[in-house]
Write a protein that holds these residues in place. Structure first.
Motif, PDB file in Angstrom:
ATOM      1  N   LEU A   1     -10.827  61.202-112.375  1.00  9.35           N
ATOM      2  CA  LEU A   1     -10.163  61.775-111.908  1.00  9.35           C
ATOM      3  C   LEU A   1     -10.659  62.307-110.549  1.00  9.35           C
ATOM      4  CD1 LEU A   1      -7.105  62.254-113.849  1.00  9.35           C
ATOM      5  CD2 LEU A   1      -7.321  60.419-111.895  1.00  9.35           C
ATOM      6  N   THR A   2     -10.364  62.212-109.291  1.00 10.37           N
ATOM      7  CA  THR A   2     -11.440  63.304-108.211  1.00 10.37           C
ATOM      8  C   THR A   2     -10.483  63.986-108.569  1.00 10.37           C
ATOM      9  OG1 THR A   2      -9.731  62.015-106.337  1.00 10.37           O
ATOM     10  CG2 THR A   2     -11.792  60.716-107.036  1.00 10.37           C
ATOM     11  N   THR A   3     -10.425  65.454-107.415  1.00 13.43           N
ATOM     12  CA  THR A   3      -9.872  65.980-106.582  1.00 13.43           C
ATOM     13  C   THR A   3      -8.572  66.212-106.284  1.00 13.43           C
ATOM     14  OG1 THR A   3     -11.899  67.663-106.454  1.00 13.43           O
ATOM     15  CG2 THR A   3      -9.873  68.397-105.663  1.00 13.43           C
TER      16      THR A   3
ATOM     17  N   ASP B   1      -7.066  62.766-106.457  1.00  7.87           N
ATOM     18  CA  ASP B   1      -6.076  62.532-107.421  1.00  7.87           C
ATOM     19  C   ASP B   1      -5.223  63.877-108.019  1.00  7.87           C
ATOM     20  OD1 ASP B   1      -7.011  59.658-106.816  1.00  7.87           O
ATOM     21  OD2 ASP B   1      -8.357  59.632-108.300  1.00  7.87           O
ATOM     22  N   MET B   2      -5.821  64.636-108.524  1.00 10.92           N
ATOM     23  CA  MET B   2      -4.890  65.448-109.037  1.00 10.92           C
ATOM     24  C   MET B   2      -4.507  66.438-108.206  1.00 10.92           C
ATOM     25  SD  MET B   2      -5.648  64.635-112.852  1.00 10.92           S
ATOM     26  CE  MET B   2      -5.834  66.737-112.867  1.00 10.92           C
ATOM     27  N   LYS B   3      -4.573  66.459-106.975  1.00 16.78           N
ATOM     28  CA  LYS B   3      -3.659  67.747-106.143  1.00 16.78           C
ATOM     29  C   LYS B   3      -2.512  66.178-105.698  1.00 16.78           C
ATOM     30  CE  LYS B   3      -3.732  68.484-100.973  1.00 16.78           C
ATOM     31  NZ  LYS B   3      -4.135  68.264 -99.820  1.00 16.78           N
ATOM     32  N   ASN B   4      -2.997  65.073-105.733  1.00 14.84           N
ATOM     33  CA  ASN B   4      -1.316  63.890-105.607  1.00 14.84           C
ATOM     34  C   ASN B   4      -0.473  64.141-106.349  1.00 14.84           C
ATOM     35  OD1 ASN B   4      -2.261  63.608-102.703  1.00 14.84           O
ATOM     36  ND2 ASN B   4      -3.788  62.051-103.291  1.00 14.84           N
ATOM     37  N   LEU B   5      -0.881  64.284-108.137  1.00 13.07           N
ATOM     38  CA  LEU B   5      -0.495  63.661-109.039  1.00 13.07           C
ATOM     39  C   LEU B   5       0.469  65.504-109.220  1.00 13.07           C
ATOM     40  CD1 LEU B   5      -3.208  62.047-111.430  1.00 13.07           C
ATOM     41  CD2 LEU B   5      -1.041  61.011-110.870  1.00 13.07           C
ATOM     42  N   SER B   6      -0.295  66.117-108.725  1.00 12.61           N
ATOM     43  CA  SER B   6       0.311  67.678-109.085  1.00 12.61           C
ATOM     44  C   SER B   6       2.179  67.503-108.079  1.00 12.61           C
ATOM     45  CB  SER B   6      -0.025  69.217-108.984  1.00 12.61           C
ATOM     46  OG  SER B   6      -0.328  68.442-107.227  1.00 12.61           O
ATOM     47  N   LYS B   7       1.984  66.362-107.348  1.00  9.49           N
ATOM     48  CA  LYS B   7       3.462  66.435-106.762  1.00  9.49           C
ATOM     49  C   LYS B   7       3.979  65.128-106.645  1.00  9.49           C
ATOM     50  CE  LYS B   7       0.804  68.522-102.899  1.00  9.49           C
ATOM     51  NZ  LYS B   7      -0.040  68.235-101.081  1.00  9.49           N
ATOM     52  N   ALA B   8       4.057  64.639-107.300  1.00  8.83           N
ATOM     53  CA  ALA B   8       4.321  63.014-107.762  1.00  8.83           C
ATOM     54  C   ALA B   8       5.174  63.202-108.898  1.00  8.83           C
ATOM     55  CB  ALA B   8       3.432  62.290-109.073  1.00  8.83           C
ATOM     56  N   ASP B   9       6.175  62.450-108.691  1.00 10.17           N
ATOM     57  CA  ASP B   9       7.291  62.101-108.938  1.00 10.17           C
ATOM     58  C   ASP B   9       6.878  61.294-110.144  1.00 10.17           C
ATOM     59  OD1 ASP B   9      10.056  64.052-107.790  1.00 10.17           O
ATOM     60  OD2 ASP B   9       8.808  62.951-106.566  1.00 10.17           O
TER      61      ASP B   9
END
Length: 335
Positions: free
Chosen positions: A81-83, A85-93
């Motif tokens: 996972l890229t940085t 990716d992790m940023k987007n996952l933190s906002k994902a439902d």
């Protein structure tokens, strides 16, 4: 004279500063990918799941589908996972995954975001008796029973707390069989409908329409008749499902990727198996199978066909059907 030069330089510097500031502002404004807090953000783990999910979501208002960054080469099992990716996952439902061990990073995601809902389409396929049991139990009773016995011996550490099982040894390229892919599509629609009930009717209709398209627009070129019962070999485990969908028997497999070091003995054994089983066609991926494919065609009567796995590159909502049709046409043209 000097005063004029000084004023000119000062005005020039001020102009540059103003232009730079404005440019920076508009660049940030235009490239700000932050999602609205009121939208439903669906993250997907890989291209096939992204294609399925975009078709399920369609143009549903207030719902965004975002795919994780994808590797240009290499195996998805080993993707890190890229940085971003992790940023987007933190906002994902919700995160929609293929499952079956395809996403080697999934345990890290669940640890970092324990509240994030995950839709595992592989698990849904295992529980779908209308298709999974038909193809994997009735046709492969002994193999399935052996796999179930081995699973009983796995330690608790090989299972996540919420029941997700991630065994990297199993072949999780299930999307390469369009009927299995259709089950994945339905699983995504069911999962999203449960999480986002206000849009459930849209998800179900879109899924139904897309599954109809999979059933009517994919042209197998009558290969399920031409290759039914034939022996084939594959140089990528994804194509075991291609063979399964056509009723062919996979008698030899050499799973190749960029990290796979193939010995002369393995290649020799593969070629012997191709000869001994009268294999006339071999399914391979060009990037990793070309060199072995050349040897096969030099030393046997088999024809090597290079197919796409839908893993690398960019794909749109209609590209699953297009790619599968291209694969089947290549196979048909090689016979």
């Amino acid at each position: 004279m000097r005063k004029r030069k000084f004023l000119f330089v000062l005005l020039l510097l001020l102009s540059i500063t103003v232009v730079s500031t404005c440019s920076t502002f508009f660049y940030v404004k235009l490239n700000n990918v932050d999602y609205r807090t009121d939208e439903f953000l669906v993250m997907t783990s890989c291209n096939p799941i992204y294609i399925a999910t975009t078709n399920v979501v369609g143009d549903t208002d207030g719902v965004t589908v975002q795919n994780l960054s994808q590797p240009t080469t290499g195996c998805l099992h080993d993707y890190t996972l890229t940085t971003e990716d992790m940023k987007n996952l933190s906002k994902a439902d919700v995160l929609v995954v293929n499952g079956g061990g395809m996403e080697g990073y999934l345990e890290d995601v669940m640890e970092a975001y324990p509240e994030l809902t995950i839709i595992d389409t592989y698990e849904c396929l295992e529980h779908d008796s209308s298709y999974y049991d038909l193809h994997f139990v009735e046709e492969n009773d002994e193999e399935i029973l052996e796999d179930e016995h081995l699973e009983e011996e796995h330690t608790e550490e090989e299972h996540s707390e919420d029941g997700h099982h991630h065994d990297h040894e199993q072949n999780s390229h299930i999307w390469m069989d369009s009927e299995m892919f259709a089950v994945q599509v339905q699983a995504i629609a069911d999962g999203l409908s449960e999480l986002d009930a206000s849009n459930a009717s849209s998800y179900e209709k879109n899924a139904s329409d897309y599954i109809d398209a999979l059933n009517t627009k994919i042209d197998k070129q009558e290969l399920d008749q031409k290759l039914s019962g034939d022996n084939v070999a594959v140089l990528h485990e994804a194509f075991e499902y291609t063979a399964l969908s056509l009723g062919a028997n996979v008698v030899a497999t050499l799973d190749l990727d960029e990290e796979r070091q193939v010995s002369a003995g393995e290649v020799s054994q593969l070629i012997d198996s191709i000869r001994d089983n009268n294999v006339r066609i071999v399914f391979a991926e060009y990037d990793y199978g070309k060199s072995v494919g050349d040897l096969i065609e030099e030393q046997t009567d088999a024809k090597v066909v290079y197919l796409e796995t839908l893993v690398h590159g960019s794909y749109g909502a209609s590209d699953y059907v297009t790619t599968m049709n291209d694969n089947y046409l290549k196979i048909s043209n090689s016979l």
